[in-house]
Each structure stands twice: as C-alpha cells, then as structure tokens.
Design a protein around this motif. Structure first.
Motif, mmCIF file in Angstrom:
data_model
loop_
_atom_site.group_PDB
_atom_site.id
_atom_site.type_symbol
_atom_site.label_atom_id
_atom_site.label_comp_id
_atom_site.label_asym_id
_atom_site.label_seq_id
_atom_site.Cartn_x
_atom_site.Cartn_y
_atom_site.Cartn_z
ATOM 1 N N TRP A 181 -7.483 28.565 17.952
ATOM 2 C CA TRP A 181 -8.387 28.091 19.090
ATOM 3 C C TRP A 181 -7.830 27.275 19.866
ATOM 4 O O TRP A 181 -6.782 26.531 19.607
ATOM 5 N N ASP B 243 -10.824 21.739 19.740
ATOM 6 C CA ASP B 243 -11.838 21.410 18.547
ATOM 7 C C ASP B 243 -13.291 21.897 18.883
ATOM 8 O O ASP B 243 -14.036 22.592 18.122
ATOM 9 N N GLU B 244 -13.515 21.790 19.984
ATOM 10 C CA GLU B 244 -15.004 21.956 20.577
ATOM 11 C C GLU B 244 -15.073 23.482 20.603
ATOM 12 O O GLU B 244 -16.475 23.884 20.396
ATOM 13 N N ASP B 245 -14.191 24.321 21.090
ATOM 14 C CA ASP B 245 -14.278 25.781 20.745
ATOM 15 C C ASP B 245 -14.810 26.261 19.313
ATOM 16 O O ASP B 245 -15.657 27.060 19.185
ATOM 17 N N LEU B 246 -13.762 25.791 18.557
ATOM 18 C CA LEU B 246 -14.085 25.987 17.249
ATOM 19 C C LEU B 246 -15.270 25.685 16.466
ATOM 20 O O LEU B 246 -16.059 26.663 16.005
ATOM 21 N N GLU B 247 -16.072 24.603 16.807
ATOM 22 C CA GLU B 247 -17.011 23.890 16.213
ATOM 23 C C GLU B 247 -18.252 24.611 17.043
ATOM 24 O O GLU B 247 -19.357 25.093 16.429
ATOM 25 N N ARG B 248 -18.268 24.989 18.146
ATOM 26 C CA ARG B 248 -19.195 25.845 18.725
ATOM 27 C C ARG B 248 -19.432 27.226 18.305
ATOM 28 O O ARG B 248 -20.477 27.687 18.075
ATOM 29 N N ARG C 58 -6.682 23.091 8.394
ATOM 30 C CA ARG C 58 -6.814 23.050 10.064
ATOM 31 C C ARG C 58 -5.587 22.405 10.433
ATOM 32 O O ARG C 58 -5.159 21.375 9.824
ATOM 33 N N ARG D 1 -18.168 27.850 15.216
ATOM 34 C CA ARG D 1 -18.291 27.876 13.666
ATOM 35 C C ARG D 1 -19.771 27.620 13.100
ATOM 36 O O ARG D 1 -20.285 28.327 12.303
ATOM 37 N N GLY D 2 -20.407 26.825 13.960
ATOM 38 C CA GLY D 2 -21.945 26.504 13.613
ATOM 39 C C GLY D 2 -21.761 26.092 11.955
ATOM 40 O O GLY D 2 -21.198 25.199 11.600
ATOM 41 N N GLY E 45 -20.934 28.006 9.347
ATOM 42 C CA GLY E 45 -19.983 28.510 8.457
ATOM 43 C C GLY E 45 -20.562 30.035 8.101
ATOM 44 O O GLY E 45 -21.239 30.696 8.817
#
Length: 94
Positions: A56, A59-64, A85, A66-67, A69
C-alpha cells in the motif's frame, strides 16, 4: 509504503474454498486507491497455509480499505496467523 506479509493457517481440506471465497476481496483491494499489490496464495509445501502479501502507498489507504477485517465466516476458518506490517522507507532496483 506499507507492506503486509505473513501466513494464515486454515484446515487443509478447506484451503481452496477459502481462497475462492477471497477472490472478490482481492479484486476490490487491487482496485482500491493506494493499493500497489494484493495477493493471497496457496503455499506449495504446507497444505493448510495461505501466504499473504499486500503493498500500500500509505497507512490511510490501507485503513480505508481494511475497515473491520475479514468477514466473520472467513475469520472463523483461520486456525492460526502470523501477519506483520512493515513500513518501507525506500525501494531500490535489484
């Protein structure tokens, strides 16, 4: 850059069905903003192992993406996991 890498363990007899059930998530991840790569694959040696690799931009792209899980049905099939990670500060050509 963020790399998520590791392994999941499911029952060997259920591994192919588990991976087939992940195809939609893989397609969604690869289309998500900031996803550079996303793969889940059957291990060639261990019949119950699934290899995990994600890359990714932030981090923001991943978290957006992932939600919350994995879906509860998928999470219930995971017997063990070792996924980490990694924060990458630079990339060099081989």
């Amino acid at each position: 850059m963020i790399i998520i890498a590791g392994k999941l363990y499911v029952d060997a007899a259920a591994r192919d069905a588990y991976l087939a059930g992940c195809s939609k998530v893989i397609e969604q991840a690869r289309a998500a903003p900031g996803c550079l790569d996303f793969a889940l694959s059957a291990d060639m040696i261990e019949a119950n192992r699934i290899n995990v690799y994600e890359r990714w931009e932030t981090d923001e792209d991943l978290e957006r993406f992932r939600g919350a899980g994995p879906e509860p049905e998928q999470a219930a099939q995971i017997r063990d996991a070792a996924v980490s990670r990694y924060r990458i500060s630079g990339v060099e050509a081989p």
